[in-house]
Design a protein around this motif. Sequence first.
Motif, PDB file in Angstrom:
ATOM      1  N   PRO A 240       0.823  -1.215   0.000  1.00 41.49           N
ATOM      2  CA  PRO A 240       0.000   0.000   0.000  1.00 41.49           C
ATOM      3  C   PRO A 240       0.857   1.266   0.000  1.00 41.49           C
ATOM      4  O   PRO A 240       1.276   1.752   1.051  1.00 41.49           O
ATOM      5  CB  PRO A 240      -0.829  -0.127   1.281  1.00 41.49           C
ATOM      6  CG  PRO A 240      -0.039  -1.034   2.165  1.00 41.49           C
ATOM      7  CD  PRO A 240       0.709  -1.971   1.260  1.00 41.49           C
ATOM      8  N   VAL A 241       1.127   1.818  -1.174  1.00 38.21           N
ATOM      9  CA  VAL A 241       2.021   2.977  -1.305  1.00 38.21           C
ATOM     10  C   VAL A 241       1.485   4.197  -0.574  1.00 38.21           C
ATOM     11  O   VAL A 241       2.256   5.110  -0.236  1.00 38.21           O
ATOM     12  CB  VAL A 241       2.253   3.314  -2.790  1.00 38.21           C
ATOM     13  CG1 VAL A 241       3.026   2.210  -3.477  1.00 38.21           C
ATOM     14  CG2 VAL A 241       0.925   3.552  -3.511  1.00 38.21           C
ATOM     15  N   GLU A 242       0.175   4.240  -0.298  1.00 39.74           N
ATOM     16  CA  GLU A 242      -0.397   5.420   0.364  1.00 39.74           C
ATOM     17  C   GLU A 242       0.134   5.608   1.782  1.00 39.74           C
ATOM     18  O   GLU A 242       0.056   6.708   2.340  1.00 39.74           O
ATOM     19  CB  GLU A 242      -1.919   5.330   0.388  1.00 39.74           C
ATOM     20  CG  GLU A 242      -2.500   4.160   1.159  1.00 39.74           C
ATOM     21  CD  GLU A 242      -2.664   2.900   0.308  1.00 39.74           C
ATOM     22  OE1 GLU A 242      -3.313   1.948   0.774  1.00 39.74           O
ATOM     23  OE2 GLU A 242      -2.125   2.872  -0.824  1.00 39.74           O
ATOM     24  N   LEU A 243       0.708   4.551   2.373  1.00 46.55           N
ATOM     25  CA  LEU A 243       1.280   4.686   3.718  1.00 46.55           C
ATOM     26  C   LEU A 243       2.455   5.653   3.739  1.00 46.55           C
ATOM     27  O   LEU A 243       2.812   6.178   4.800  1.00 46.55           O
ATOM     28  CB  LEU A 243       1.731   3.321   4.249  1.00 46.55           C
ATOM     29  CG  LEU A 243       0.637   2.286   4.551  1.00 46.55           C
ATOM     30  CD1 LEU A 243       1.253   0.999   5.045  1.00 46.55           C
ATOM     31  CD2 LEU A 243      -0.348   2.828   5.585  1.00 46.55           C
ATOM     32  N   VAL A 265       8.138  -5.844  -0.231  1.00 47.35           N
ATOM     33  CA  VAL A 265       8.605  -4.537   0.260  1.00 47.35           C
ATOM     34  C   VAL A 265      10.061  -4.259  -0.092  1.00 47.35           C
ATOM     35  O   VAL A 265      10.629  -3.273   0.376  1.00 47.35           O
ATOM     36  CB  VAL A 265       8.403  -4.416   1.783  1.00 47.35           C
ATOM     37  CG1 VAL A 265       6.936  -4.512   2.135  1.00 47.35           C
ATOM     38  CG2 VAL A 265       9.220  -5.457   2.545  1.00 47.35           C
ATOM     39  N   GLU A 266      10.686  -5.106  -0.906  1.00 48.62           N
ATOM     40  CA  GLU A 266      12.092  -4.886  -1.260  1.00 48.62           C
ATOM     41  C   GLU A 266      12.332  -3.479  -1.803  1.00 48.62           C
ATOM     42  O   GLU A 266      13.310  -2.832  -1.460  1.00 48.62           O
ATOM     43  CB  GLU A 266      12.530  -5.898  -2.323  1.00 48.62           C
ATOM     44  CG  GLU A 266      12.859  -7.261  -1.791  1.00 48.62           C
ATOM     45  CD  GLU A 266      13.305  -8.193  -2.903  1.00 48.62           C
ATOM     46  OE1 GLU A 266      13.844  -9.271  -2.586  1.00 48.62           O
ATOM     47  OE2 GLU A 266      13.129  -7.858  -4.098  1.00 48.62           O
ATOM     48  N   VAL A 323       3.292 -16.745   7.126  1.00 49.71           N
ATOM     49  CA  VAL A 323       3.389 -15.523   6.330  1.00 49.71           C
ATOM     50  C   VAL A 323       2.507 -14.407   6.868  1.00 49.71           C
ATOM     51  O   VAL A 323       2.797 -13.222   6.671  1.00 49.71           O
ATOM     52  CB  VAL A 323       3.042 -15.833   4.848  1.00 49.71           C
ATOM     53  CG1 VAL A 323       1.554 -16.078   4.667  1.00 49.71           C
ATOM     54  CG2 VAL A 323       3.513 -14.714   3.937  1.00 49.71           C
ATOM     55  N   SER A 324       1.432 -14.745   7.574  1.00 54.30           N
ATOM     56  CA  SER A 324       0.540 -13.717   8.104  1.00 54.30           C
ATOM     57  C   SER A 324       1.225 -12.853   9.162  1.00 54.30           C
ATOM     58  O   SER A 324       0.736 -11.771   9.496  1.00 54.30           O
ATOM     59  CB  SER A 324      -0.719 -14.351   8.698  1.00 54.30           C
ATOM     60  OG  SER A 324      -0.395 -15.152   9.825  1.00 54.30           O
ATOM     61  N   SER A 345      -1.386  -8.219   6.447  1.00 54.08           N
ATOM     62  CA  SER A 345      -2.826  -8.032   6.220  1.00 54.08           C
ATOM     63  C   SER A 345      -3.128  -6.794   5.391  1.00 54.08           C
ATOM     64  O   SER A 345      -4.214  -6.681   4.814  1.00 54.08           O
ATOM     65  CB  SER A 345      -3.561  -7.943   7.564  1.00 54.08           C
ATOM     66  OG  SER A 345      -3.069  -6.839   8.325  1.00 54.08           O
ATOM     67  N   GLN A 346      -2.169  -5.859   5.292  1.00 52.79           N
ATOM     68  CA  GLN A 346      -2.383  -4.632   4.527  1.00 52.79           C
ATOM     69  C   GLN A 346      -1.960  -4.756   3.069  1.00 52.79           C
ATOM     70  O   GLN A 346      -2.219  -3.848   2.283  1.00 52.79           O
ATOM     71  CB  GLN A 346      -1.609  -3.479   5.184  1.00 52.79           C
ATOM     72  CG  GLN A 346      -2.073  -3.130   6.590  1.00 52.79           C
ATOM     73  CD  GLN A 346      -1.104  -2.192   7.282  1.00 52.79           C
ATOM     74  OE1 GLN A 346      -0.082  -2.614   7.838  1.00 52.79           O
ATOM     75  NE2 GLN A 346      -1.399  -0.911   7.231  1.00 52.79           N
ATOM     76  N   TYR A 347      -1.288  -5.850   2.712  1.00 60.28           N
ATOM     77  CA  TYR A 347      -0.871  -6.019   1.320  1.00 60.28           C
ATOM     78  C   TYR A 347      -2.102  -6.142   0.422  1.00 60.28           C
ATOM     79  O   TYR A 347      -3.086  -6.786   0.802  1.00 60.28           O
ATOM     80  CB  TYR A 347      -0.035  -7.291   1.137  1.00 60.28           C
ATOM     81  CG  TYR A 347       1.310  -7.321   1.806  1.00 60.28           C
ATOM     82  CD1 TYR A 347       1.837  -6.199   2.449  1.00 60.28           C
ATOM     83  CD2 TYR A 347       2.071  -8.488   1.807  1.00 60.28           C
ATOM     84  CE1 TYR A 347       3.081  -6.257   3.065  1.00 60.28           C
ATOM     85  CE2 TYR A 347       3.312  -8.552   2.419  1.00 60.28           C
ATOM     86  CZ  TYR A 347       3.806  -7.436   3.055  1.00 60.28           C
ATOM     87  OH  TYR A 347       5.027  -7.497   3.661  1.00 60.28           O
TER      88      TYR A 347
END
Length: 456
Positions: A240-243, A265-266, A323-324, A345-347
């Motif tokens: 989520p790029v808006e973060l 997120v790399e 992974v969660s 969970s935000q992905y």
Amino acid sequence: MSMTAAAGQAEHQSGVSLYRALWRWHFFAGLLVIPFMLNLAVTGSLYLFKDEINDTFFGYRYNVVPEGARLSPADITEIARHALPNGSIVSYRDPASAERSAIVTVATGDAETLVFVNPYNGAVLDTVGATDEFNYVVKRIHSLAFFGPAANRLVEITGGFAMMLVVSGIYLWWPRQQSGGVVSLRGTPRRRVFWRDLHAVTGAFAGVLIFFLAITGMPWSGYWGGNVNEWLTSRGLGYPVELWDNVPQSRKVTEDILPKPGWVVERAPVPLSDIAAAQSAKPIGINAAVEIARGLGIRPGFDLAMPAGGAGVYTAAVYPEDVSGERTIHIDQYSGKPLVDLAFSQYPFLGKAIEWGINVHQGQEWGRFNQLLMLATCLAIIVSCVSAVIMWWKRRPSGRLGVPPMPPQRSVYFGLWVIVAVFAVLFPLSGLAVLVMVAFDQVLVRFVPPLRRVFA
């Protein structure tokens, strides 16, 4: 000959042509990638059990006996600094459990060293170069990145070819009124048909899993993985790029600062601390940063990257077997405020799907069952490769390569070329290799007599 009979014969010829064309492609593709597939299967099998390998062969550096209270992160990192007097602290890994050591990454020049510290008595258990650690080396050999970017591209091509081998192999295996070689093996190891059946049955039953390993391994590839990551990021489909909208950003990305970033997120930017506060405030220090990360509920065993310069941030990140539980937190080094707190969970959906696939690929999602399932797939790849070589060797005419015959109807290639074109769009390097392979077969082998004899 009646029209019905003629139509039937034409249909038969078309079926034979398609079978031979796919058999020929399957042969060439397998011939090219068998060594790479064997490497992927063997090193992948080792990496599935990296924790067990660490506990068995390197337990002296990872395992400790709890005795009293733990030292603070500041004390532990200072001990590591003294172990390498000319170094600077890059990151600190908080012990994942009471029986685990703390790991401090120390940079000396361009090299980084892992310092394993007993968190109870401060003993330095071991030091090892970050690029010399056993499982890191296995992973780099697995991807051939150990041998440079060009070699890594070969693994990417192999991944694409593996998917093509699975699809074409299932077509070749598909029952056509034969009684054996579908779920059973005919003959004995002395006969070629035994190895043909072993190859076909193994590939058919493990094909879906082999295809899964191939497609979920592609995100790590240098060209395809990098471009897909960039494409997803630019469209907000990876994370989520808006973060980051209201956060000042540095020129660094997450993979620049963490020992083990998640794939999604790399390329995510690393925020900056409040630069104005740098003039009047003091940094909170590593102890406070660790406590803030713990207070926010990050799972044990997280890495904490140190701030890079006066405007840098503390970055806490964990990528557990489940992974969660993935999470990345960037913390202002002066106020202690979480600037970006990103959980799995935000992905977005695609980001979750790719990370989940990677986790299953590494045998981490469902415990021992996941490990054994992926191990069985790796063993199936080894069996497929070995049986293919033996089957070919038993079939190969003396002095010739023993390539499957050309299809009687060359028109069948038109449809296959369309499929190759689509494949090349999806996986450019693999698609390009297929185009080269087919062009070699249809031009050089066809029109150069010496090659035609060898490849007969």
